[in-house]
Design a protein around this motif. Sequence first.
Motif, PDB file in Angstrom:
ATOM      1  N   VAL A 141     -34.703 -17.588  -0.458  1.00 57.94           N
ATOM      2  CA  VAL A 141     -34.468 -18.051  -1.833  1.00 57.94           C
ATOM      3  C   VAL A 141     -35.780 -18.525  -2.466  1.00 57.94           C
ATOM      4  N   LEU A 142     -36.582 -19.229  -1.691  1.00 55.18           N
ATOM      5  CA  LEU A 142     -37.874 -19.703  -2.197  1.00 55.18           C
ATOM      6  C   LEU A 142     -38.883 -18.563  -2.346  1.00 55.18           C
ATOM      7  N   GLY A 143     -38.690 -17.505  -1.557  1.00 55.59           N
ATOM      8  CA  GLY A 143     -39.667 -16.416  -1.584  1.00 55.59           C
ATOM      9  C   GLY A 143     -40.989 -16.815  -0.968  1.00 55.59           C
ATOM     10  N   ARG A 144     -40.917 -17.685   0.056  1.00 56.73           N
ATOM     11  CA  ARG A 144     -42.122 -18.159   0.736  1.00 56.73           C
ATOM     12  C   ARG A 144     -41.978 -17.960   2.242  1.00 56.73           C
ATOM     13  N   PRO A 145     -43.040 -17.500   2.908  1.00 56.84           N
ATOM     14  CA  PRO A 145     -42.944 -17.322   4.357  1.00 56.84           C
ATOM     15  C   PRO A 145     -42.787 -18.656   5.077  1.00 56.84           C
ATOM     16  N   LEU A 146     -41.981 -18.639   6.137  1.00 56.16           N
ATOM     17  CA  LEU A 146     -41.807 -19.848   6.940  1.00 56.16           C
ATOM     18  C   LEU A 146     -43.040 -20.109   7.804  1.00 56.16           C
ATOM     19  N   VAL A 147     -43.417 -19.104   8.574  1.00 56.84           N
ATOM     20  CA  VAL A 147     -44.571 -19.225   9.470  1.00 56.84           C
ATOM     21  C   VAL A 147     -45.246 -17.873   9.585  1.00 56.84           C
ATOM     22  N   GLU A 148     -46.527 -17.886   9.861  1.00 59.36           N
ATOM     23  CA  GLU A 148     -47.223 -16.649  10.158  1.00 59.36           C
ATOM     24  C   GLU A 148     -48.278 -16.908  11.224  1.00 59.36           C
ATOM     25  N   ARG A 149     -48.637 -15.836  11.901  1.00 53.58           N
ATOM     26  CA  ARG A 149     -49.610 -15.873  12.990  1.00 53.58           C
ATOM     27  C   ARG A 149     -49.235 -16.933  14.034  1.00 53.58           C
ATOM     28  N   ASP A 150     -50.085 -17.911  14.300  1.00 56.07           N
ATOM     29  CA  ASP A 150     -49.830 -18.880  15.372  1.00 56.07           C
ATOM     30  C   ASP A 150     -49.228 -20.189  14.875  1.00 56.07           C
ATOM     31  N   GLU A 151     -48.718 -20.209  13.665  1.00 58.24           N
ATOM     32  CA  GLU A 151     -48.144 -21.439  13.116  1.00 58.24           C
ATOM     33  C   GLU A 151     -46.842 -21.802  13.841  1.00 58.24           C
ATOM     34  N   VAL A 152     -46.502 -23.069  13.778  1.00 56.96           N
ATOM     35  CA  VAL A 152     -45.327 -23.604  14.486  1.00 56.96           C
ATOM     36  C   VAL A 152     -44.288 -24.062  13.474  1.00 56.96           C
ATOM     37  N   LEU A 153     -43.053 -23.649  13.686  1.00 58.49           N
ATOM     38  CA  LEU A 153     -41.922 -24.095  12.867  1.00 58.49           C
ATOM     39  C   LEU A 153     -41.110 -25.101  13.661  1.00 58.49           C
ATOM     40  N   THR A 154     -40.811 -26.243  13.061  1.00 54.28           N
ATOM     41  CA  THR A 154     -39.999 -27.270  13.702  1.00 54.28           C
ATOM     42  C   THR A 154     -38.712 -27.461  12.900  1.00 54.28           C
ATOM     43  N   VAL A 155     -37.577 -27.386  13.578  1.00 55.06           N
ATOM     44  CA  VAL A 155     -36.279 -27.602  12.943  1.00 55.06           C
ATOM     45  C   VAL A 155     -35.765 -28.974  13.371  1.00 55.06           C
ATOM     46  N   LEU A 156     -35.434 -29.813  12.397  1.00 56.26           N
ATOM     47  CA  LEU A 156     -35.073 -31.202  12.675  1.00 56.26           C
ATOM     48  C   LEU A 156     -33.740 -31.557  12.020  1.00 56.26           C
ATOM     49  N   PRO A 157     -32.904 -32.337  12.694  1.00 53.35           N
ATOM     50  CA  PRO A 157     -31.721 -32.882  12.032  1.00 53.35           C
ATOM     51  C   PRO A 157     -32.101 -34.141  11.257  1.00 53.35           C
ATOM     52  N   GLY A 158     -31.600 -34.276  10.050  1.00 45.87           N
ATOM     53  CA  GLY A 158     -31.914 -35.459   9.248  1.00 45.87           C
ATOM     54  C   GLY A 158     -31.400 -36.750   9.839  1.00 45.87           C
ATOM     55  N   ASP A 173     -46.672 -27.256  11.544  1.00 45.31           N
ATOM     56  CA  ASP A 173     -47.160 -26.492  10.387  1.00 45.31           C
ATOM     57  C   ASP A 173     -46.059 -26.361   9.338  1.00 45.31           C
ATOM     58  N   SER A 174     -44.878 -25.960   9.784  1.00 50.66           N
ATOM     59  CA  SER A 174     -43.735 -25.769   8.898  1.00 50.66           C
ATOM     60  C   SER A 174     -42.549 -26.517   9.466  1.00 50.66           C
ATOM     61  N   ALA A 175     -41.602 -26.873   8.595  1.00 53.40           N
ATOM     62  CA  ALA A 175     -40.445 -27.630   9.078  1.00 53.40           C
ATOM     63  C   ALA A 175     -39.236 -27.367   8.199  1.00 53.40           C
ATOM     64  N   ALA A 176     -38.074 -27.447   8.835  1.00 46.49           N
ATOM     65  CA  ALA A 176     -36.801 -27.425   8.120  1.00 46.49           C
ATOM     66  C   ALA A 176     -36.012 -28.623   8.592  1.00 46.49           C
ATOM     67  N   VAL A 177     -35.581 -29.447   7.661  1.00 48.98           N
ATOM     68  CA  VAL A 177     -34.784 -30.630   7.999  1.00 48.98           C
ATOM     69  C   VAL A 177     -33.390 -30.408   7.457  1.00 48.98           C
ATOM     70  N   LEU A 178     -32.411 -30.353   8.356  1.00 52.50           N
ATOM     71  CA  LEU A 178     -31.028 -30.087   8.005  1.00 52.50           C
ATOM     72  C   LEU A 178     -30.221 -31.381   7.986  1.00 52.50           C
ATOM     73  N   LYS A 179     -28.957 -31.239   7.621  1.00 51.94           N
ATOM     74  CA  LYS A 179     -28.019 -32.358   7.611  1.00 51.94           C
ATOM     75  C   LYS A 179     -28.517 -33.465   6.690  1.00 51.94           C
ATOM     76  N   LEU A 180     -28.723 -33.126   5.443  1.00 46.11           N
ATOM     77  CA  LEU A 180     -29.218 -34.131   4.497  1.00 46.11           C
ATOM     78  C   LEU A 180     -28.084 -35.053   4.071  1.00 46.11           C
ATOM     79  N   GLY A 181     -27.449 -34.804   2.924  1.00 47.33           N
ATOM     80  CA  GLY A 181     -26.368 -35.680   2.499  1.00 47.33           C
ATOM     81  C   GLY A 181     -26.792 -37.138   2.484  1.00 47.33           C
ATOM     82  N   ARG A 182     -26.148 -37.956   3.318  1.00 45.33           N
ATOM     83  CA  ARG A 182     -26.420 -39.387   3.361  1.00 45.33           C
ATOM     84  C   ARG A 182     -27.805 -39.707   3.927  1.00 45.33           C
TER      85      ARG A 182
END
Length: 490
Positions: A141-158, A173-182
């Motif tokens: 949706v953002l039209g932006r790459p999450l990670v490329e080459r040796d970058e690290v993606l971290t997925v975190l619960p809020g 390098d990159s992160a996604a934080v889920l379970k926002l709401g409260r």
Amino acid sequence: MKLYGVGLGPGDPELVTVKAARLIGEADVIAYHAARHGRSIARSIALPYMREGQIEELLQYPLTVETTDHPGGYQGALDDFYVECAARLAAHLDAGRTVVVLAEGDPLFYGSYMHMHKRLAHRYPTEVVPGVTSVSAAAAVLGRPLVERDEVLTVLPGTLPAEELTKRLRATDSAAVLKLGRTFEKVREAFAEAGRLDDAWYVERATMGAERVAPLKDVDADGVPYFSLALLTSPSSVRLAPEIPGMSVKGEVSVVGLGPGGRPWLTPEAQDALAVATDIVGYGPYVDRVPPNPRQERHRTDNRVEAERARHALELARSGKRVAVVSSGDPGVFAMATAVLEAAQDYPDVPVRVVPGLTAAQAVASRVGAPLGHDYCVISLSDLLKPWEVVAARLQAAARADLVLALYNPASKSRTWQVAATRDLLLEHRAPATPVVIGRDVGGAGETVRVTTLAELDPDQVDMRCLLIIGSSTTRVTPQGTVFTPRRYP
């Protein structure tokens, strides 16, 4: 009887996989989780693929975030709920029914299905069908790459403590934080503490009708739903350089060998050169062998204008085009490479590269065995660009040297006598039983290959689309029709 955990993707029913849609339509039982209001997002996504008469099992949570008087507390209440749900599904499986448990996103990525999987997968045949995750959907949706080459993606619960969120956001390098709401305010403060807030995005209900995207720092915390996430995309995407209007593009000419036939005869390097080209230049029938692409311009010319064709290609490249000049077989064998390189002397600023292709001689030889297994020479019988006296002298020299000959351009509508003249000349030096291979349109739809002898070579069976291979004194034909020239010379 089988249990399926089926991922439905982030919300758009068109992002459901083909396999997931098929299983939903075939299932005896459709099970789905829902909050206490009873409305299931998973069911609404799957609805277009469901059919009448299916058994539905609503797995309704007894609580969400409120307190409970259950002896085991909040987790105890949920554990009892999962046990009860698993028992309901087990009853269907024991009866021989196929059960599909719907899951938003991916079934094993922060999904409710995993609680059924842990309780049932060891008892019944089970298959998990992956789905597009909310993280992938948000990046799209953002039209932006999450990670490329040796970058690290971290997925975190809020739901993590603020200090832990901050520490992990600083270290990735990159992160996604889920379970926002409260948890939204805490998550945003963690981004700020980590020094990453200015680069973070908020995505709500990605791919759904109520989709919303905004910089994380600008979002009002009131009303932030559970189905939202904070996304920190690849640092490289932040540094994307803007396109400069009128920026010049460096053009080039690639002289590409198409091989003797269709795509199977095309090298990966040639495929790549054709794929990146903006313009295709060549003799009409050769251009027609390149699959049409509407973004490419095709320049078809007559076969007798090689010099003009070469200069046209170089002019296109000088204007910034990536030009592929196409030839059948190999472009350096009686083809366009020489014409382009000759003309390129007047275009020193235009890069030219030659992309080789499988030759017609190699293709014809492969159809009968290995007639080119020892020394051989390649001669064109055409006297359009050199006098016949030169052709005859070279044929005699090759015959005296006992070389196998691969003869290109043996005949045309206006040249009908050269094949007979060549046969008679070679018979002065070769035995009448010398093997001859006549290959016509090898690799094409009209392919024919015949093995005969020099004495029996019939000029009426040879045209411009043929290639002849004349054996040496050591060339052999086996009883099975295989032709080969031994590597050892007596």
